[in-house]
Scaffold this motif. Structure first.
Motif, PDB file in Angstrom:
ATOM      1  N   VAL A 130      38.401  26.776  41.631  1.00  0.00           N
ATOM      2  CA  VAL A 130      37.077  26.414  42.133  1.00  0.00           C
ATOM      3  C   VAL A 130      36.047  27.354  41.521  1.00  0.00           C
ATOM      4  O   VAL A 130      36.248  28.579  41.485  1.00  0.00           O
ATOM      5  CB  VAL A 130      37.028  26.498  43.674  1.00  0.00           C
ATOM      6  CG1 VAL A 130      35.619  26.227  44.183  1.00  0.00           C
ATOM      7  CG2 VAL A 130      38.006  25.515  44.283  1.00  0.00           C
ATOM      8  N   VAL A 131      34.961  26.787  41.024  1.00  0.00           N
ATOM      9  CA  VAL A 131      33.881  27.574  40.429  1.00  0.00           C
ATOM     10  C   VAL A 131      32.679  27.550  41.366  1.00  0.00           C
ATOM     11  O   VAL A 131      32.337  26.502  41.921  1.00  0.00           O
ATOM     12  CB  VAL A 131      33.479  27.011  39.050  1.00  0.00           C
ATOM     13  CG1 VAL A 131      32.319  27.807  38.457  1.00  0.00           C
ATOM     14  CG2 VAL A 131      34.677  27.015  38.104  1.00  0.00           C
ATOM     15  N   HIS A 132      32.050  28.704  41.556  1.00  0.00           N
ATOM     16  CA  HIS A 132      30.830  28.784  42.355  1.00  0.00           C
ATOM     17  C   HIS A 132      29.658  29.145  41.450  1.00  0.00           C
ATOM     18  O   HIS A 132      29.764  30.062  40.629  1.00  0.00           O
ATOM     19  CB  HIS A 132      30.970  29.818  43.477  1.00  0.00           C
ATOM     20  CG  HIS A 132      31.903  29.385  44.570  1.00  0.00           C
ATOM     21  ND1 HIS A 132      33.266  29.560  44.494  1.00  0.00           N
ATOM     22  CD2 HIS A 132      31.656  28.757  45.756  1.00  0.00           C
ATOM     23  CE1 HIS A 132      33.823  29.067  45.597  1.00  0.00           C
ATOM     24  NE2 HIS A 132      32.881  28.582  46.370  1.00  0.00           N
ATOM     25  N   VAL A 133      28.567  28.407  41.608  1.00  0.00           N
ATOM     26  CA  VAL A 133      27.380  28.609  40.782  1.00  0.00           C
ATOM     27  C   VAL A 133      26.198  28.930  41.698  1.00  0.00           C
ATOM     28  O   VAL A 133      25.904  28.172  42.631  1.00  0.00           O
ATOM     29  CB  VAL A 133      27.050  27.363  39.942  1.00  0.00           C
ATOM     30  CG1 VAL A 133      25.833  27.621  39.055  1.00  0.00           C
ATOM     31  CG2 VAL A 133      28.257  26.940  39.103  1.00  0.00           C
ATOM     32  N   ALA A 134      25.528  30.048  41.429  1.00  0.00           N
ATOM     33  CA  ALA A 134      24.335  30.424  42.191  1.00  0.00           C
ATOM     34  C   ALA A 134      23.105  30.107  41.377  1.00  0.00           C
ATOM     35  O   ALA A 134      22.984  30.524  40.222  1.00  0.00           O
ATOM     36  CB  ALA A 134      24.363  31.907  42.537  1.00  0.00           C
TER      37      ALA A 134
END
Length: 261
Positions: free
Chosen positions: A135-139
């Motif tokens: 899972v990738v998290h992007v801010a």
């Protein structure tokens, strides 16, 4: 997560069978600073622009200046954002962060907004990949410049304050990165107004000391021949160039790149 965070937005995208190793997964992220005019465009012209830059998987918009009823509609992209409610920066339209996620991406299976900070423009997108269980998290980040009337320096009633709490935002962003990095790669992109061309600028020092160094982020901004960061903004009236925008992630420098158009 803040108790007053608006409901999640998500988009389920057609996936493909996992055939690629994690190291081979290609995820393209483009940052567009809309500037003082905000996010206003004709959908077909915007689609043409995205095709001209290679149809990125995710677009991060900063300084959108959007109000709840003014979100655009895109054909090949799902527009995800968190409107500023009365409990979030008091509905002030200046600034703002949003995402556009490609409906045609071969890399993305699902994307959803999972968290929006209350007193600053920091919004987190969680991305499930079609090609990997990771899972990738992007801010998406927008921090207004110092010296203006949009930054709170304390002595306020927090829940009534219409200004961005930048120092608190930087500290909370660092905590977020540490938490989400336990689940997979983290990408942080947006307009930090860091003026990184000046090594003594307080905002740039704060971002380095609170985020980049302790979280071991790789800074992906392209470099000039002398090794300095390529400017991301040119001001015609003063003919000055500034490094305001940053793209960073928790992976290795060798496995990612950044191009400024």
């Amino acid at each position: 997560m803040d108790a007053d965070t608006p409901p999640h937005q998500s988009v389920e995208l057609p996936g493909i069978a996992p055939t690629l190793e994690e190291e081979s997964t290609l995820l393209t992220v483009t940052v567009i600073n809309c500037g003082r005019g905000g996010l206003h465009f004709e959908p077909h012209r915007f689609s043409d622009y995205l095709r001209s830059i290679g149809d990125p998987d995710i677009v991060v918009f900063t300084e959108t200046h959007l109000r709840p009823a003014s979100a655009p509609t895109l054909d090949q992209y799902a527009f995800l954002w968190e409107p500023r409610s009365p409990n979030r920066l008091q509905g002030n339209s200046s600034g703002g962060v949003a995402f556009a996620v490609s409906r045609e991406s071969a890399s993305i299976k699902r994307a959803e907004v999972i968290h929006a900070h209350t007193n600053s423009d920091i919004v987190w997108l969680q991305v499930s990949l079609s090609t990997s269980p990771v899972v990738v998290h992007v801010a998406g980040v927008y921090l207004p410049p110092e010296g203006g009337n949009r930054v709170c320096h304390g002595n306020c009633i927090v829940h009534l304050c219409k200004k961005a709490h930048v120092d608190e935002a930087i500290a909370n962003l660092s905590i977020d990165i540490q938490r989400y990095n336990q689940l997979g790669p983290v990408i942080v992109a947006g307009d930090f107004n860091v003026r990184a061309q000046d090594s003594t600028y307080p905002r740039w020092i704060a971002v380095q000391q609170s985020i980049i160094t302790p979280r071991q982020l790789a800074l992906l901004n392209p470099l000039l021949p002398d090794g300095s960061l390529q400017p991301t903004r040119f001001d015609p009236p003063t003919r000055t160039q500034s490094v305001l925008d940053l793209v960073m992630w928790t992976g290795s420098q060798q496995r990612a790149s950044c191009v400024i158009d």
